[in-house]
Scaffold this motif. Sequence first.
Motif: not given
Length: 214
Positions: A35-36, A39-40, A42-43, A46, A143, A147
């Motif tokens: 999951p981490v 997120r990374l 996905a960042a 973006q 990111s 984390e």
Amino acid sequence: MSEHAFIPRDRDVVYRVIAERRDMRHFAGGVVEEPVLARLLAAAHQAPSVGLMQPWRFVRIADLTLRQALHDHVEQERRRTAEAMGERSDEFMRLKVQGILDCAEVLVVALGADRERHVFGRRTMPHMDLASVSCAIQNLWLSARAEGLGMGWVSMFEPEVVGRLIGAPAGAEAVAILCLGPVDAFYPRPMLEQESWTVARRLDELLAVDVWPD
């Protein structure tokens, strides 16, 4: 203050993560939870890109033989770089320049093979695709720091060699090998400063108004 500004506490966190980001070379093994990592990435995805071209491609290196091959190639390039350093060669060889075998995750970031079709934003400044990929890498880097994970950007490699190792198509170009994962501690200052290799320049040396800075 702008009505669109973050509240001071949130704003300060943004500046803190920027200030405490480090190019890490020392890793503590471990893992990056899925999951981490999601997120990374996905960042990173973006990030801004000129003409919304999104030229970045990410290759997660899961095969240990492939990771070893990347390490071996970087080591070859490290020695070639040392030879080019002249009188600083021995000093350079004492620096740790990558953690490919020590980190939890290795990612290769590349420019996609189809970026040449993007004219918007590239007609006069074709390198804006590389600028866009760099923004994606910076997003991932910041990111990761938020984390509690370290990240290092390895750039000592021949893009063609890395491209062949990851099966990249013609026209694609590897930009970075990223080492990512838990660390025992973050460097209090940039590592190259700590190792007395160089000293970061002050902003006022690089900033001017209307004319080129001296």
